[in-house]
Design an enzyme around this catalytic site. Structure first.
Site, PDB file in Angstrom:
ATOM      1  N   GLU A 182       0.818  -1.213   0.000  1.00 20.60           N
ATOM      2  CA  GLU A 182       0.000   0.000   0.000  1.00 20.60           C
ATOM      3  C   GLU A 182       0.857   1.270   0.000  1.00 20.60           C
ATOM      4  OE1 GLU A 182      -2.875   2.721   2.678  1.00 20.60           O
ATOM      5  OE2 GLU A 182      -2.056   0.902   3.562  1.00 20.60           O
ATOM      6  N   ASP A 183       1.934   1.260   0.785  1.00 21.45           N
ATOM      7  CA  ASP A 183       2.665   2.508   1.041  1.00 21.45           C
ATOM      8  C   ASP A 183       3.966   2.687   0.243  1.00 21.45           C
ATOM      9  OD1 ASP A 183       0.711   3.084   2.864  1.00 21.45           O
ATOM     10  OD2 ASP A 183       1.845   2.407   4.610  1.00 21.45           O
TER      11      ASP A 183
END
Length: 733
Positions: free
Chosen positions: A90-91
């Site tokens: 996600e990051d």
């Protein structure tokens, strides 16, 4: 301030080594350790330039989550690898394909389940509920997704101090609403307890600190009491040759607060502050017998309260919990809760899921497996609205269970208060769908009849019977509720098709092209929950299509006339109109702390001094609620995007309505004394007063106008000092 990067690097390495050392179920062979080290290296590189709100390197968070998985939940290497990598997709630039290439398909699948939903925002559903539902969908593939998610949430709750207050409240509400019940259902007692305590610390800091302080002050007294109480039991158990240990069972801060709050009793009257646990070391085939032998010893010395006997040894809870609970009277007049269980039962009660596999017998389906299968059944109903889904899922999480039997003797486990109709759906969906009535213990009863443990139930069916709307009020289990909703929706769709045709005909008559219609605007105007609901109401004649004249056609497009446009544009996701409020406004709202139109919510009646937040409603603009409002948890967790900051500014002399509940010993003139203090001494205006007296005890509610919480607290302090008054408390709503 300069950061010593070398020192930081050593601390990260130390945290990683400690995590590995504290994970007993992670194999320590060379190949496994290489894979875990590789995951740590990949995560460290991916997050190397990122810091948390507290200022520490981000990598400390994945290491902490991995340690919770290994040490506190008892998971193995695969889960630790996934916990270390859980935020990378996600990051950072790492993709699921990269994870699969480096670690394998299973790890990629788990991390896919863990990756947060950040790019899809649908304002017409609860983001959090939808997110949670998607996590649950992965349960049918791998339960570790949820276990790692819980570990992630637990670490976030432990480190919430560096967040802004409004963010803390949202996360704590979401945790109480979804994650604590989930931990409970997975049998993770220690994690569930800590999550609840941490939520209370955020939401009710004063109450939390007060209970902590009282627990510390009474610790010594409780320890002495428990030692004295346990001594005769220990001696007797030793004499009959049992291997056991006795320990005081700490009561969670949240459960004490909950009891004080729900039963309206002071700290001192929470009876199971005094509790012991007897843990027996015995062979699995002797467990039941030995638990009852220990029960017999306890009741030889102390009188039990028969109403509070709970036998989860003969019939374990749905989450696999096994224990024998009794409450007995001590010689000093205090009730003491005694829990009796074996070492195996204790490990399952504390560790939950991981311990199940350790003790699983060959081929035997555990309570946990049964529960997983129930969830899979629920997940099959993909049409359910996300919030309905969560509500159904949570329905019987905390309930006590009952056991009822079919005429053939098959046992069905149901939540306390379940009906004959719940039982029908528990037997089979088709049986529930065509259920006419039931015979309970050979006596004919209606569908809504509540069952008791031990009932024998025969379901009567008819092919012509179909589910009805009021069936939803008869059932308590998530299986029955979701199936009835699904069946009703199928029926509703057929009727809605007719409504859609009627609407299309009306538009043809008005010479408007159907493609140019905003169904959302029609929904809001006609107060329909969805397009399906709109068409259904038209078909049923509940919506009068003559009302379409409130709309106008401009350039072939249907639009609401100006007089109703403001109302229509206040549905989710669109800004409400902002008007400057008159000078005596008491509240500022939003990030820019502007003065906007608002109304005070009647469910909690906030007054100046209360901690509050604004909530953007669909039709009524901004409503102001207390953060302690009974509805706050659901609003903050499910509709975070509709919550706005709000705080009181310098107060002016405006009166707000508040209620006071007073109880005490009925005495001549006491009501007169109370009203004198309110109106004469403190010059507070009363709107209404009602007192009821019976058997020498009175209870009354006085509605008064006050300026703020300090004004109200002064009044409460004065009233509690009146001779004969026993309790004084503020009434919400």
């Amino acid at each position: 301030m300069s950061i010593d990067l070398e020192k930081e690097k050593q601390e990260i390495e130390k945290a990683y080594e400690n995590m590995l050392a504290m994970s007993p179920h992670c194999k320590k062979d060379e190949e496994t350790l290489d894979r875990v080290r590789k995951a740590f290296t990949v995560a460290s590189d991916a997050h190397k330039d990122v810091r948390r709100k507290s200022g520490e390197p981000y990598i400390f968070h994945p290491i902490a989550v991995a340690q919770i998985c290994g040490e506190e939940i008892g998971l193995g290497a695969t889960s630790i690898i996934c916990a270390l990598l859980h935020d990378t997709v996600e990051d950072t630039d790492i993709t699921l394909e990269d994870i699969e290439t480096m670690f394998g398909a299973k790890e990629a699948q788990i991390i896919d389940g863990l990756t947060k939903i950040s790019d899809v925002v649908d304002y017409n559903v609860s983001i959090q509920a939808e997110n949670f539902r998607k996590i649950l969908l992965t349960l049918s593939e791998d339960v570790r997704v949820i276990l790692i998610k819980l570990a992630d949430r637990l670490h976030n709750m432990r480190t919430l101090g560096s967040m802004k207050r409004e963010k803390q409240l949202k996360i704590a509400s979401e945790t109480l609403f979804l994650y604590a019940p989930m931990a409970h259902r997975l049998g993770l007692h220690a994690i569930k307890t800590e999550l609840e305590d941490l939520c209370l610390k955020i939401k009710e800091p004063e109450a939390y600190e007060e209970i902590v302080s009282k627990l510390e002050k009474t610790q010594e007294v409780r320890t002495r009491f428990i030692n004295k109480f346990s001594l005769p039991i220990k001696n007797a158990l030793e004499q009959i040759g049992m291997n056991f240990e006795v320990k005081g069972r700490p009561k969670s801060i949240y459960s004490i607060w909950n009891k004080m709050h729900s039963k309206n009793v002071p700290f001192e009257e929470v009876y199971d502050l005094f509790a012991i646990r007897i843990i027996i070391d015995t062979e699995q085939q002797n467990e039941k017998t030995d638990c009852w032998r220990a029960y017999s010893v306890v009741t030889d010395f102390y009188q039990p309260n028969i109403d509070r006997l709970r036998d989860w040894v003969s019939a374990p809870k749905a989450n696999g919990y096994e224990s024998l609970h009794t409450t007995v009277m001590s010689p000093t007049g205090k009730w003491v809760e005694v829990q009796i269980r074996t070492k195996r039962m204790d490990e399952i009660a504390e560790k939950g899921f991981a311990a199940h596999w350790k003790y699983k017998e060959g081929g035997k389906e555990s309570q946990f497996d049964i529960w997983i299968n129930q969830i899979r059944e629920l997940l099959e109903n993909h049409d359910a609205d996300a919030l309905d889904f969560i509500d159904d899922f949570k329905l019987n999480l905390y309930d006590e269970e009952i056991f009822a039997f079919t005429p053939n003797g098959d046992m069905k486990s149901l939540p306390h208060g379940a009906s004959a109709l719940d039982f029908a759906f528990a037997v089979h969906t088709k049986v529930g769908e065509h259920c006419l009535g039931a015979k309970v213990n050979n006596k004919l009863v209606p569908l809504s009849h509540p069952l008791k443990s031990g009932d024998q139930v025969e379901i009567l069916t008819s092919k012509n019977q179909k589910p009805k709307e009021d069936w939803l009020t008869y059932v308590k289990t998530h299986k029955a509720k979701s199936k009835i909703k699904s069946l009703l929706k199928d029926e509703q769709r057929i009727v809605a098709e007719e409504g859609k045709l009627l609407l299309e005909k009306e538009f043809k008559r008005l010479k408007i092209s159907y493609e140019n219609i905003s169904i959302n605007e029609l929904q809001v105007y006609f107060k329909a929950n969805s397009s399906l609901d709109l068409y259904y109401k038209i078909a049923k004649g509940e919506i009068n299509l003559n009302h379409l004249k409130a709309f106008e056609v401009k350039n072939g497009v249907l639009r609401p006339k100006k007089s109703i446009r403001n109302r229509v544009t206040s549905y989710f996701g669109q800004k409400t109109t902002k008007k400057e409020k008159k000078k005596d406004d008491m509240l500022v709202i939003g990030d820019n702390m502007e003065k906007l139109d608002y109304t005070l919510a009647s469910c909690c009646n906030p007054i100046p001094g209360d901690e509050v937040f604004g909530f953007v409603t669909i039709n009524d603009g901004i409503k102001i609620h207390k953060t302690k409002c009974p509805n706050a948890i659901q609003m903050l967790s499910n509709y975070a995007y509709r919550v706005i900051k709000a705080r009181w500014i310098d107060q002016q002399q405006i009166a707000f309505l508040a209620g006071i509940n007073i109880t005490g010993i009925d005495d001549v003139g006491i009501v007169n004394t109370i009203t004198q203090i309110i109106s004469n001494e403190l010059h507070v205006n009363m709107r209404s007063i009602s007192f009821d007296s019976h058997d020498g005890v009175f209870e009354g509610v006085v509605m008064v106008y006050v300026q703020d919480t300090q004004h109200l607290d002064n009044l409460l302090d004065k009233l509690i000092k009146v001779k004969g008054v026993k309790t004084v408390s503020r009434v919400d709503g």
